[in-house]
Design an enzyme around this catalytic site. Structure first.
Site, PDB file in Angstrom:
ATOM      1  N   CYS A 104       0.840  -1.204   0.000  1.00  0.00           N
ATOM      2  CA  CYS A 104       0.000   0.000   0.000  1.00  0.00           C
ATOM      3  C   CYS A 104       0.873   1.251   0.000  1.00  0.00           C
ATOM      4  CB  CYS A 104      -0.929  -0.007   1.214  1.00  0.00           C
ATOM      5  SG  CYS A 104      -1.922   1.493   1.370  1.00  0.00           S
ATOM      6  N   GLU A 125      -4.326  -4.714  -3.225  1.00  0.00           N
ATOM      7  CA  GLU A 125      -4.283  -3.340  -3.710  1.00  0.00           C
ATOM      8  C   GLU A 125      -5.009  -3.226  -5.046  1.00  0.00           C
ATOM      9  OE1 GLU A 125      -3.066  -0.173  -2.688  1.00  0.00           O
ATOM     10  OE2 GLU A 125      -3.354  -1.260  -0.816  1.00  0.00           O
TER      11      GLU A 125
END
Length: 223
Positions: free
Chosen positions: A135, A206
């Site tokens: 992230c 993600e």
């Protein structure tokens, strides 16, 4: 080759797919539909509440005071700066503070944060790092990638680009990458393979997070 370099080399197709998702590409062009970004903003706020707990776990599992203090800085940066920016930024999209405070996680958000926290609690500092890095690292790279695109001057999206391309955010990202390389030095092939799998999973999450926002994927059955 450092472990961080090994990760992005070995997982390059997945890593690049994440960076080239239609959400990111349309954001770069300044053409992303506002309703998609609004949905993303709300879910990202919900996500950050649990993501911050990974930094608390990092402080708990730190091997010295310097590392512990840095994780405390990351925790503070997320809770007091990044989330504060989200709240003020959300107002520009007509998202009320109460809407953020009462928002429920989508299946993707819930699954992603639960996975990271489970991994982070199950092992040492190395697992915390590979759980949280996709992230932080991808956002920093995407932010820099978008600096020279229409998104950087877009009346609504420019603040998002500036936030993740910021020098302070880059410094924190690089510190976290460096710490991963430090704690994994000398680990066995089996240990590194396990960490690579976790990094792969969170990188995939993600992608799913962008997908969720782009296609507005929420619970199929609501109250």
């Amino acid at each position: 080759m450092k472990f961080s370099e090994q990760l992005v080399t070995e997982l390059k197709p997945v890593w690049e797919a994440n960076h080239n998702h239609p959400f990111v590409k349309e954001l770069a062009a300044g053409k992303l539909a506002t309703n998609k970004f609004k949905f993303y903003m709300v879910q990202d706020y919900v996500y950050l509440i649990d993501y911050a707990k990974l930094f608390a776990l990092g402080a708990l599992k730190a091997n010295d005071l310097t590392v512990e203090g840095k994780f405390a800085e990351l925790l503070s940066e997320t809770l007091n700066t990044e989330m504060g920016l989200h709240r003020s930024y959300a107002k520009e999209f007509g998202i009320r503070p109460q809407e953020l405070a009462t928002a429920n996680p989508t299946p993707t958000t819930l699954s992603y944060t639960n996975y990271m926290l489970s991994v982070g609690q199950s092992g040492g500092l190395d697992k915390v790092l590979v759980a949280l890095l996709p992230c932080m690292w991808s956002y920093n790279q995407i932010g820099k990638q978008l600096v020279d695109t229409p998104a950087a001057t877009h009346p609504l999206y420019s603040k998002w680009v500036a936030m993740y391309a910021d020098d302070n955010y880059t410094e924190l990202t690089n510190w976290t990458i460096g710490l991963l390389d430090q704690v994994t030095e000398g680990q066995s092939k089996g240990q590194l393979a396990e960490l690579t799998k976790i990094f792969l999973n969170t990188t995939r999450y993600e992608y799913l997070f962008w997908d969720m926002a782009y296609y507005h994927r929420d619970w199929p059955i609501v109250e």
